[in-house]
Design an enzyme around this catalytic site. Structure first.
Site, PDB file in Angstrom:
ATOM      1  N   LYS A  16      23.268  17.616  24.785  1.00  0.00           N
ATOM      2  CA  LYS A  16      23.583  16.586  25.794  1.00  0.00           C
ATOM      3  C   LYS A  16      24.497  17.142  26.885  1.00  0.00           C
ATOM      4  CE  LYS A  16      25.461  13.772  22.776  1.00  0.00           C
ATOM      5  NZ  LYS A  16      25.409  14.610  21.542  1.00  0.00           N
ATOM      6  N   ARG A  92      27.708   4.851  21.081  1.00  0.00           N
ATOM      7  CA  ARG A  92      27.512   5.494  19.776  1.00  0.00           C
ATOM      8  C   ARG A  92      27.358   4.485  18.657  1.00  0.00           C
ATOM      9  NH1 ARG A  92      29.847  10.826  21.357  1.00  0.00           N
ATOM     10  NH2 ARG A  92      29.541  12.071  19.510  1.00  0.00           N
ATOM     11  N   ARG A 126      28.861  27.351  18.285  1.00  0.00           N
ATOM     12  CA  ARG A 126      29.227  27.067  19.685  1.00  0.00           C
ATOM     13  C   ARG A 126      30.613  27.629  20.007  1.00  0.00           C
ATOM     14  NH1 ARG A 126      29.109  21.050  21.727  1.00  0.00           N
ATOM     15  NH2 ARG A 126      30.292  20.749  19.823  1.00  0.00           N
ATOM     16  N   ARG A 159      35.715  24.732  19.018  1.00  0.00           N
ATOM     17  CA  ARG A 159      36.277  23.387  18.995  1.00  0.00           C
ATOM     18  C   ARG A 159      36.784  23.041  17.601  1.00  0.00           C
ATOM     19  NH1 ARG A 159      32.199  19.222  22.030  1.00  0.00           N
ATOM     20  NH2 ARG A 159      32.504  18.067  20.088  1.00  0.00           N
ATOM     21  N   ARG A 170      30.074  14.410  11.238  1.00  0.00           N
ATOM     22  CA  ARG A 170      29.582  13.916  12.543  1.00  0.00           C
ATOM     23  C   ARG A 170      28.099  13.572  12.464  1.00  0.00           C
ATOM     24  NH1 ARG A 170      31.347  18.855  15.952  1.00  0.00           N
ATOM     25  NH2 ARG A 170      30.196  17.906  17.671  1.00  0.00           N
TER      26      ARG A 170
END
Ligand code: AP5
Length: 215
Positions: A16, A92, A126, A159, A170
């Site tokens: 996204k 969400r 990531r 992160r 998540r």
């Protein structure tokens, strides 16, 4: 038509953020992202909102949703000042979807679909620039120099919520709360499902064509 109102949906790691940056640049709209807004305000005092924790940080590091009242206020303020936008990370859950319906209309709703195994690989690998926020991946999108941002020379970091435990939570939170939101939008005008497992350029080609067709 005025600048488009675009919503991008998908599980954590679906791409996204990566695709929203391209949409914002190419279509001249604002990138409104609750994740970045919350990361920039992780330690803000939310105790007056009668929440379980006093700041967003604890929710985010565990991979849980930050309370609706906090997030709704961020989105409402951002949308009020935006002409066109690509909205990323919100809604969400169904209560947030109801709030959004009261705030604005939507021209295009993009839903990126990616399987769970691929999502775990993308998130745990990531790396993000500590200065400008650009996204990289240790395998799929390597910077020219390891640990250094191609865009600004900043340091690449992982992160806090990209460890395996937070990622698993998540994805569970997504299945329980956000998957029903996507189903809710399936019959909405402008809804387009995009195969998010293609290369970033392949995903972008489909997104660009979908937006051009809808607006
Ligand atoms: P947020 O920052 O929104 O995180 P997320 O939804 O978990 O999404 P991500 O940013 O992890 O993934 P993405 O889909 O943007 O993928 P990306 O492009 O980076 O939210 C973080 C937290 O904030 C939440 O857990 C929650 O606590 C809180 N929060 C936020 N909004 C909230 C709300 N509305 N209500 C309550 N709480 C809220 O790509 C991922 C990786 O894959 C990158 O390394 C990238 O290089 C790579 N990649 C991208 N596309 C491809 C591709 N096509 N092929 C291969 N690799 C790819």
């Amino acid at each position: 038509m005025s600048s488009p109102h675009i919503l991008i949906l998908g599980p954590p790691g679906a791409g996204k953020g990566t695709q929203s940056s391209r949409i914002a640049e190419s279509f001249g709209v604002e990138h409104v992202t609750t994740g970045d807004a919350l990361r920039a305000n992780k330690d803000m005092d939310i105790s007056d909102m009668d929440t379980e924790y006093d700041t967003p940080r604890a929710y985010m590091e565990a991979g849980d949703l930050v309370p609706d009242a906090v997030v709704n206020a961020i989105v409402e303020e951002a949308l009020t000042s935006a002409d066109g936008f690509v909205l990323d990370g919100y809604p969400r859950n169904m209560d947030q979807a109801d709030e959004l319906e009261d705030m604005t209309d939507l021209d295009v709703i993009l839903s990126l679909s990616v399987g769970r195994e691929e999502l775990v690989d993308r998130l745990t690998g990531r790396r993000v620039c500590d200065d400008c926020g650009a996204n990289f991946h240790v395998e799929f999108d390597q910077p020219e120099e390891a640990g250094v941002c191609d865009e600004c020379g900043g340091e690449l970091i992982q992160r806090d919520d990209d460890n395996e435990e937070s990622v698993t939570n998540r994805l569970d939170v997504f299945d329980e709360n956000t998957a029903p939101v996507i189903d809710h939008y399936r019959d909405h005008a402008g809804f387009v499902e995009i195969d998010g497992e293609q290369s970033p350029d392949g995903v972008w080609a489909d997104i660009e064509a979908a937006i051009d067709e809808q607006v």
